[in-house]
Design an enzyme around this catalytic site. Structure first.
Site, PDB file in Angstrom:
ATOM      1  N   MET A 187      -4.894  -7.729   9.737  1.00  0.00           N
ATOM      2  CA  MET A 187      -4.403  -6.800  10.532  1.00  0.00           C
ATOM      3  C   MET A 187      -5.088  -4.827  10.541  1.00  0.00           C
ATOM      4  O   MET A 187      -6.552  -5.290  10.434  1.00  0.00           O
ATOM      5  CB  MET A 187      -2.684  -6.308   9.963  1.00  0.00           C
TER       6      MET A 187
ATOM      7  N   GLY B  52       9.711 -41.551 -14.228  1.00  0.00           N
ATOM      8  CA  GLY B  52       7.929 -42.188 -14.175  1.00  0.00           C
ATOM      9  C   GLY B  52       8.019 -41.297 -13.073  1.00  0.00           C
ATOM     10  O   GLY B  52       8.313 -42.413 -11.731  1.00  0.00           O
ATOM     11  N   THR B  53       7.527 -40.650 -12.232  1.00  0.00           N
ATOM     12  CA  THR B  53       8.091 -39.480 -11.039  1.00  0.00           C
ATOM     13  C   THR B  53       7.101 -39.871 -10.319  1.00  0.00           C
ATOM     14  O   THR B  53       6.791 -40.044  -9.008  1.00  0.00           O
ATOM     15  CB  THR B  53       8.074 -37.914 -11.285  1.00  0.00           C
ATOM     16  N   ASN B  54       6.259 -40.927 -10.566  1.00  0.00           N
ATOM     17  CA  ASN B  54       4.991 -41.249 -10.078  1.00  0.00           C
ATOM     18  C   ASN B  54       5.639 -42.321  -8.766  1.00  0.00           C
ATOM     19  O   ASN B  54       6.092 -42.208  -7.288  1.00  0.00           O
ATOM     20  CB  ASN B  54       3.329 -42.265 -10.423  1.00  0.00           C
ATOM     21  N   ASP B  55       5.977 -42.931  -9.722  1.00  0.00           N
ATOM     22  CA  ASP B  55       6.981 -44.014  -8.781  1.00  0.00           C
ATOM     23  C   ASP B  55       8.046 -43.700  -8.029  1.00  0.00           C
ATOM     24  O   ASP B  55       8.505 -44.341  -6.810  1.00  0.00           O
ATOM     25  CB  ASP B  55       6.822 -45.534  -9.428  1.00  0.00           C
TER      26      ASP B  55
ATOM     27  N   ARG C 144      -3.263   2.667   9.122  1.00  0.00           N
ATOM     28  CA  ARG C 144      -3.064   1.635   8.395  1.00  0.00           C
ATOM     29  C   ARG C 144      -2.365   0.904   8.295  1.00  0.00           C
ATOM     30  O   ARG C 144      -0.733   0.914   7.623  1.00  0.00           O
ATOM     31  CB  ARG C 144      -3.672   1.659   7.080  1.00  0.00           C
TER      32      ARG C 144
ATOM     33  N   HIS D 223      -8.493 -44.878  -8.634  1.00  0.00           N
ATOM     34  CA  HIS D 223      -7.784 -45.397  -9.403  1.00  0.00           C
ATOM     35  C   HIS D 223      -9.366 -44.562 -10.528  1.00  0.00           C
ATOM     36  O   HIS D 223      -8.683 -43.546 -11.620  1.00  0.00           O
ATOM     37  CB  HIS D 223      -8.973 -46.906  -9.596  1.00  0.00           C
TER      38      HIS D 223
ATOM     39  N   CYS E 270       7.029 -38.576 -17.652  1.00  0.00           N
ATOM     40  CA  CYS E 270       5.709 -39.094 -18.075  1.00  0.00           C
ATOM     41  C   CYS E 270       4.904 -39.466 -16.111  1.00  0.00           C
ATOM     42  O   CYS E 270       3.786 -39.703 -16.825  1.00  0.00           O
ATOM     43  CB  CYS E 270       5.633 -40.137 -18.984  1.00  0.00           C
TER      44      CYS E 270
ATOM     45  N   ARG F 101       0.507 -46.423 -22.150  1.00  0.00           N
ATOM     46  CA  ARG F 101       0.386 -47.511 -21.488  1.00  0.00           C
ATOM     47  C   ARG F 101      -0.574 -48.606 -22.325  1.00  0.00           C
ATOM     48  O   ARG F 101      -1.354 -48.728 -23.202  1.00  0.00           O
ATOM     49  CB  ARG F 101      -0.541 -47.370 -20.131  1.00  0.00           C
TER      50      ARG F 101
ATOM     51  N   GLU G  85      12.319 -44.230 -12.692  1.00  0.00           N
ATOM     52  CA  GLU G  85      11.053 -44.631 -11.854  1.00  0.00           C
ATOM     53  C   GLU G  85      11.370 -45.481 -10.202  1.00  0.00           C
ATOM     54  O   GLU G  85      10.888 -45.508  -9.261  1.00  0.00           O
ATOM     55  CB  GLU G  85       9.662 -45.141 -12.273  1.00  0.00           C
TER      56      GLU G  85
ATOM     57  N   ARG H 111      -3.501  -0.862  -6.699  1.00  0.00           N
ATOM     58  CA  ARG H 111      -2.785  -2.405  -6.592  1.00  0.00           C
ATOM     59  C   ARG H 111      -2.896  -3.120  -8.016  1.00  0.00           C
ATOM     60  O   ARG H 111      -4.261  -2.731  -9.085  1.00  0.00           O
ATOM     61  CB  ARG H 111      -3.371  -2.823  -5.298  1.00  0.00           C
TER      62      ARG H 111
ATOM     63  N   LYS I   1       0.611  -0.952  -0.066  1.00  0.00           N
ATOM     64  CA  LYS I   1      -0.313  -0.277  -0.023  1.00  0.00           C
ATOM     65  C   LYS I   1       1.075   0.691  -0.310  1.00  0.00           C
ATOM     66  O   LYS I   1       0.608   1.879  -0.981  1.00  0.00           O
ATOM     67  CB  LYS I   1      -1.356  -0.254   1.161  1.00  0.00           C
TER      68      LYS I   1
ATOM     69  N   TYR J 180      10.884 -33.024 -22.915  1.00  0.00           N
ATOM     70  CA  TYR J 180       9.561 -32.799 -23.238  1.00  0.00           C
ATOM     71  C   TYR J 180       9.571 -33.137 -21.598  1.00  0.00           C
ATOM     72  O   TYR J 180       9.653 -33.985 -20.517  1.00  0.00           O
ATOM     73  CB  TYR J 180       9.599 -33.947 -23.838  1.00  0.00           C
TER      74      TYR J 180
ATOM     75  N   SER K  17      12.123 -41.837 -19.856  1.00  0.00           N
ATOM     76  CA  SER K  17      11.076 -40.913 -19.126  1.00  0.00           C
ATOM     77  C   SER K  17      10.970 -41.081 -17.960  1.00  0.00           C
ATOM     78  O   SER K  17      11.007 -42.282 -17.144  1.00  0.00           O
ATOM     79  CB  SER K  17      10.156 -41.786 -19.851  1.00  0.00           C
TER      80      SER K  17
ATOM     81  N   GLY L  48      -7.690  -7.317   5.620  1.00  0.00           N
ATOM     82  CA  GLY L  48      -8.620  -7.516   6.290  1.00  0.00           C
ATOM     83  C   GLY L  48      -7.439  -8.696   8.565  1.00  0.00           C
ATOM     84  O   GLY L  48      -8.497  -8.986   9.299  1.00  0.00           O
TER      85      GLY L  48
END
Lengths: 872, 872
Positions: B103, B765-768, B92, B454, B830, B560, B744, B336, B22, B850, B763, B101
């Site tokens: 402070m 496999g960042t889930n596993d 203020r 799933h 992936c 898959r 992975e 702002r 502000k 990619y 590739s 809101g």
């Protein structure tokens, strides 16, 4: 130009990789003036060149061989292929690493239609000469020409039949001459040409045959099995023949410079008069003990004893020798470092230090840590086991031998043991509830489960004999029978199991209880002087702790707190705790457990005194403790007043698809801090009480498992230290405890610099770390790993020997990152790898402070740690 | 000496961290000549010093404030606390990051018994003056003196009652004076001293109160929730009061320089005549649209419109402004950067480029990738949803809105959809066998399962609306009813779900189908110009592939091959394959599958043309395909002739304790090479056929999953290339395919240099990889992770946003090691993270080629990739 052929006088024992083991030792013996029949060695490089050149011998190498051959003729005063005194040679393979019996050998090479006659004259023994010739043709035909052995045998047996004799020795020289004619006809028929009379052709063909035998199927298999590289190649030794079968003043023998079984410092071996080495092997006649040679050939025996002694001093190790006496003259044909049993290895090593032959470090490096395992466990009496009926074979899950009556459940095994019976617990598979039965039994036999099944892991921890995954047996726990190959065995019948080999025997087999020799104690004392790695043990109870201390453990590296929970009087309280719906209910159940846990820890502290004790907070997923049966569920329902349906629902909620990666470890302590609080209270109060009782200072190390993120550790540490502060306030004493963590999740390893901000020590949990680094569930991938090792995809089972490339990289990284943040951080390992010699060497190398292993692995670890320090 | 207080004329918008948002903007407006009531800002550093000094203001800072106050008096020509023209100020808070809101604020400071009289005279409005005074006392009493608000309210309400009035405005000046007397008495009673008449004391106390409010509970909570650091401190703005409530030529308003909802370039906002900001907030009177201000105050409106335009040009972004008109004179109180909806963000960004205000890169950086998700999915009509009955709330598992008739199983949903009905598939939870039903339905509602269940994962993949884990509903699939709060809904009844919020509504709610605006297309085109990261998609079938290509996907990063197996006509063959005892049986079953797989791949190639397609060999544990019911088992038994008991036993053998870490991925291909062979054949033959049909060259990328060791990859690669060679031989054509692997498993990441010897691409496999790096099972740890995020142990769910510290370290390490071995190795990701903007930025940074994400995330990924390129 590169040299491919060395006379024995040109080599030495250091040239093993070029000359092979046999060739290098023949050269060495020649060098130090031992009576060795002269000869030369064609190098391993020549073998490799033979393969590079498309299986031909380079003309330059042939020329070199011919030069050496001429020297050999000159030195021996004999002529190759003729003359007054014909030169006969043996052609033997000799690889860098011993591959006994895998490759080919040809003896008596140089014999032909002419030299055989002269040999008969010289030896005045026509039968010997022609027998040698027919043997040579047969061997050459088999090995070099690849003519089926059976065709030669058919001719030989035909002749015996024709002559109406039963034994080979009954054939006369004339008979043998007839056989030779037929042998030669066979060669002509098979090969389309005459059996070669030119001994130089014989020699070159024989050398090629030996080279070829490097890559025969059984040699390749042997190398695969023993981890020997395929590109080493074999050397070939060409040596003047000497004959132990030239009459009663000749003979042959093999001997060890000390007793390879007991290690006693006496010549040990066998001797046969008027025989060649092959006869000993063929088992036609029974050799005499070497000591009797002193009577038969007193002079030669004295000379041999001196040579043996000199060789031992020269090599500073026990020797395994072959020799021949030809007409009263001693010839050394081979010497090599002797293989030996564990007791012998220990005794020889210690004796040799006392004799001033070697130093302590050398003594330690002479004993394989894995070997001494057999010194710690009962074994079967060798004679008794020979006569026992082997009925099945399972996995050698935990070493030792045991004999006892079959019992099919823990309670009955306990009861029988209380009545003084020796028992074997036989189960389809074991679960934590069988613990008491496993303690009571002499050994455990299971139908299912691998090397890392519950039965196997727990048995190894206890040092108890176990054969697991014995799929040839079928256990019916209901009817209390075990069926093997159609035969049923019932409760109370005797059975015997060998956990070192996996063998199962029917009936009782006598066992021998090991005693530690003075030499063993001496060797371990030296190991302790040398090693820098501390050795701790994994122990959850005073019994194991005591055993480990007796074996030399210097502390407890892993005290699991969950095994304690399975005992009968505790499990209901555990179940109440797990099936609580509110924190209050949970705290109430935990309050019941506190006195039990406290007394557990007191018992352990009483054994360990001021030795460090690392206690791990509750680790496994809670559902492991769930009631298994309706009845057990009912008990919980009665105790808590929670209706059965509700309990069922709660139990179902705890189900996990992958419990290994689920709600366990410090995640329990984060979500249910009250569990960690109870355990901390038990740890600390017990420490205070035992410290006061014994007038000592116990400094408990509290270990928080399964940390993946430093804030997780910080959260639980805050809970733990909160309780510590509370107790300090209550009791008015200061407790010098420390808080650390397991590094067992890959993320913890790669963020170890952050984790070390909170952790005063790291203990590498390499079991879980291996699981997650490989993505291998121990419970599920036994079969896959076996297949992988079989296919050469993995060198070893990574759950047995630490995978240095992957898991080891994470350990190394974490150790370095941890020290970066906290230079005095204390580092240890408490996975099963803590008892594996190769893995221990790795731990030493990456700078850990200690390894922790099951009690029965402690001596092995002490020795392995010393060896690692020496190797450095 | 450090400067702690800045006049508005001394600051600028760049000084946000010192002056707060502000204050910096007030200074900036002052600097560029906008009509801002003059004042000064006490810096955030002063706030921090206040805390350092034990909650006192340093005398030097007090002195600075006094100097600035004197300047303010001089400039305004007013006197603080008295004189002809008394100076009133607002005090203020103003933090670096907006904390609306949270402070405290105090208005009308400077009023006392003397100045209130003069104020009444000057404004000729006694009621206004005394109302201001009583408001000031009340606010000061509450905020500074911490006297309970209710005590003031009690006095005020008492007076209203006494006077018999209903509304505040009905109280006269005299009434207010009485209230003031009572207020002052209250202060005296509570504080033990008089209400301060000295405005300087008022000011210092107010400043301290604002400083204190930085650390009130709600401010701390807000910062925790929004990830704002706690040590920033707040600035305090002291500004001359202006009054919008000085009659009908006064007023107040808030306005946006463009439409924050649509992005249209018109002034947008609200205005209220004769009112102060508080009145607008209090909602006592309804404000008018800003356009109407043009009629009420034509001159002022013109001036404001110009200012808005200038501010927008000055800040080169849409502004959100507050202003007051005091007796015909315009004052700017705040400006702002305006918050905006996704369509507005896109339109404003593109328009501003066209207007020459900003460049393309800036435009791209103005649109949050996550925001545009709402542009891709149907939404509920805003009015319709207001009137809908919300009956439950579940997890917002897959965005979008859907309305349709309830169906409880896949087959019936498919049938209903075929009949033209819109359906919602309602299940306890879904399994792969529900796939067809999920495709047919408008949306999916499940009772169980988390954000990674799933239903959730598959729905996101399809871009289909899904509310998962809605525990407030109870689904009975047998009786085909779903019960919500006691009310039952049956098959065919309408229900509506919002997958963006997780809300469930009864009945039909109108949805709006999104259309891509020209601006959106323009912005995406610019993103494509700028980004260097390629965007691929995860697609298993032609439908998804087509959708993704429409959204701009440049290839398939993960096809898959297991989802295809669940279709009705295939699953029996799969089951035969799994339950085969011999390789021959297995090959027979696989032969039945080959034509199906081949036609799958052909369909995909036909859509993708020459775009790269990475196909992953079979990955999940085989037991996922097992027959669930006796009936299904019977079919397999009939087809194969294998007895039921045998099948049961085989199925049992497949059971795994931790399937995630079990017999899956390339382990299947190592142990059952025939599966990989069939799949390779399908991949290659399909590629040949479609290449020929379309006259193009398809280069399939065959991906081998779950590799932990290079030899494992080498083994499967050999199998794959063997089949490729076979087909090349058969067909007489060369197929330009490549073979790579998933990274992975942690061990693969740390041994990526070795793995790159065999892999042509990685590739991630960042889930596993996340599962194993953290030791978190996705299926089991949803609740734990939620608790961890709640406790601040984890910043974010690592399955949604890549954990850069741990998992990211492994990705970075693997990328570097891979390039070390094979500089041209192709790198992609992936996992689900491929569609997460933060994770995409990380992928860009570590040099991946990619990212691959579900079709509906493709536009988000394109934008995120462009932003990552810009940020670099």
């Amino acid at each position: 130009m590169k040299k491919y052929v060395y006379s024995f006088s040109e080599g030495s024992k250091e040239m093993k990789s070029l000359l092979g083991g046999k060739g290098a030792n023949l050269a060495e013996m020649t060098k130090i003036g031992m009576p060795v029949p002269y000869g030369f060695t064609i190098t391993t490089e020549a073998c490799n060149k033979y393969y590079e050149d498309g299986k031909t011998i380079d003309p330059a190498i042939i020329e070199e061989i011919n030069v050496k051959l001429a020297q050999l003729e000159e030195i021996s005063g004999k002529t190759f292929g003729g003359g007054e005194n014909p030169l006969l040679v043996s052609v033997r393979s000799g690889a860098v690493f011993s591959m006994p019996g895998m490759m080919d050998t040809i003896l008596n090479l140089g014999l032909n239609d002419v030299t055989v006659v002269r040999l008969a004259e010289l030896t005045e023994n026509e039968r010997f000469a022609y027998d040698s010739y027919r043997r040579f043709i047969q061997m050459f035909g088999d090995v070099v020409m690849e003519i089926s052995k059976s065709k030669f045998d058919k001719i030989f047996d035909g002749q015996k039949e024709k002559k109406g004799v039963q034994f080979d020795v009954e054939l006369t020289a004339e008979d043998l001459k007839e056989i030779i004619v037929e042998y030669k006809a066979l060669v002509k028929e098979e090969m389309g040409e005459e059996f070669p009379q030119d001994p130089k052709i014989q020699l070159m063909e024989a050398v090629k045959a030996v080279f070829r035998s490097w890559n025969n199927d059984r040699a390749i298999l042997y190398r695969d099995l023993n981890g020997i590289a395929h590109d080493l190649g074999t050397a070939v030794n060409v040596q003047s023949m000497v004959f132990g079968n030239m009459g009663s003043n000749s003979g042959t023998g093999v001997a060890f410079s000390r007793d390879p079984a007991s290690g006693e410092n006496v010549l040990y071996g066998e001797f046969l008069v008027n025989a060649q080495g092959e006869d000993v092997v063929a088992g036609i006649r029974t050799p005499q003990p070497i000591a009797e040679m002193a009577e038969a050939f007193p002079e030669v025996y004295k000379q041999f004893a001196e040579i043996a002694d000199n060789l031992e001093k020269h090599y500073t190790d026990m020797q395994d020798m072959e020799f021949t006496v030809e007409q009263g003259k001693l010839f050394m044909l081979q010497t090599r470092i002797a293989k030996r049993t564990a007791p012998s290895a220990v005794k020889v090593a210690v004796d040799m230090v006392n004799e001033g032959l070697i130093d302590k470090k050398t003594a330690i490096s002479r004993v394989e840590p894995a070997q001494i395992d057999q010194l710690l466990h009962p074994t079967f009496d060798a004679d008794a086991v020979k006569n026992a009926e082997k009925i099945a074979e399972g996995l050698p899950a935990s070493p030792g031998a045991a004999t006892g009556k079959i019992y099919f459940n823990a309670a009955e095994a306990v009861e029988a043991a209380a009545n003084g019976e020796k028992t074997i617990l036989v189960r389809q598979e074991t679960s934590p509830e069988d613990l008491a039965g496993m303690v009571a039994a002499e050994g455990i036999l299971t139908q299912r489960g691998g090397m890392t099944s519950h039965a196997a892991v727990v048995a190894r921890g206890m040092g108890k004999c176990c054969v697991a995954g014995c799929s040839q047996i079928s256990v019916d726990e209901e009817t209390k029978t075990v069926t093997v190959a159609g035969k049923k065995y019932g409760e109370g019948e005797y059975i015997s199991i060998d956990g070192t080999t996996g063998s199962v025997y029917s009936g009782e087999v006598k066992t021998i209880i090991p005693e530690f020799s003075e030499e063993f104690k001496q060797l371990m004392a030296w190991a302790d002087e040398i090693r820098t790695l501390k050795i701790r043990t994994n122990a959850d109870n005073p019994r194991d702790a005591k055993q480990a201390v007796e074996f030399g453990a210097e502390g407890i590296g892993l005290c699991r707190t969950e095994h304690m929970f399975f005992e009968d009087e505790r499990i209901p309280a555990i179940r109440e705790m797990i099936l609580s719906e509110t924190t209050e209910e949970r705290e109430k159940a935990l309050a019941k457990l506190l006195p039990f846990q406290k007394s557990d820890f007191k018992g352990i502290y009483q054994v360990m005194g001021e030795r460090p004790v690392t206690i791990r907070l509750l680790d496994p997923p809670l559902h492991e403790f769930l009631p298994q049966t309706e009845e057990e569920m009912k008990i919980v329902s009665d105790n808590t007043g929670t209706p059965m349906e509700k309990l069922q629902a709660l139990a179902e909620e705890l189900h996990e698809f992958n419990p290994m990666l689920g709600h366990r470890g410090c995640r329990l302590a984060v979500t249910y801090p009250e569990i960690a609080k109870m355990q901390t209270r038990a740890i600390i109060e017990a420490a205070i009480e035992v410290s006061e009782e014994k007038g000592i200072t116990i400094k408990p190390e509290i270990m928080i498992p399964l940390v993946s993120e430093v804030k997780e550790l910080a959260d639980v540490k805050k809970t733990v230290l909160g309780v510590v502060a509370e107790i300090e306030e209550e009791k008015g004493v200061k407790i010098p405890c420390s808080v650390g963590t397991m590094i067992e999740i890959p993320r913890a390893a790669v963020t170890a610099d952050q984790i070390a901000e909170e952790a005063e020590f790291f203990s590498f949990g390499t079991n879980d770390l291996t699981q997650m680094t490989f993505g291998f569930s121990r419970d599920d991938t036994g079969k896959i790993i076996k297949e992988y090792v079989g296919k050469g995809i993995l060198e070893k089972d990574p759950f047995q020997t630490l995978d240095q490339t992957g898991v080891g990289f994470l350990v190394k990284t974490a150790a370095a990152l941890g020290k970066q943040t906290r230079p005095d951080i204390h580092l240890g390992i408490c996975g099963e790898h803590g008892g594996d010699p190769d893995s221990i060497a790795f731990c030493h190398k990456v700078g850990l402070d200690y390894v922790s292993c099951s009690p029965f692995r402690v001596p092995i670890a002490r020795l392995a740690a010393a060896r690692a320090a020496i190797e450095e």
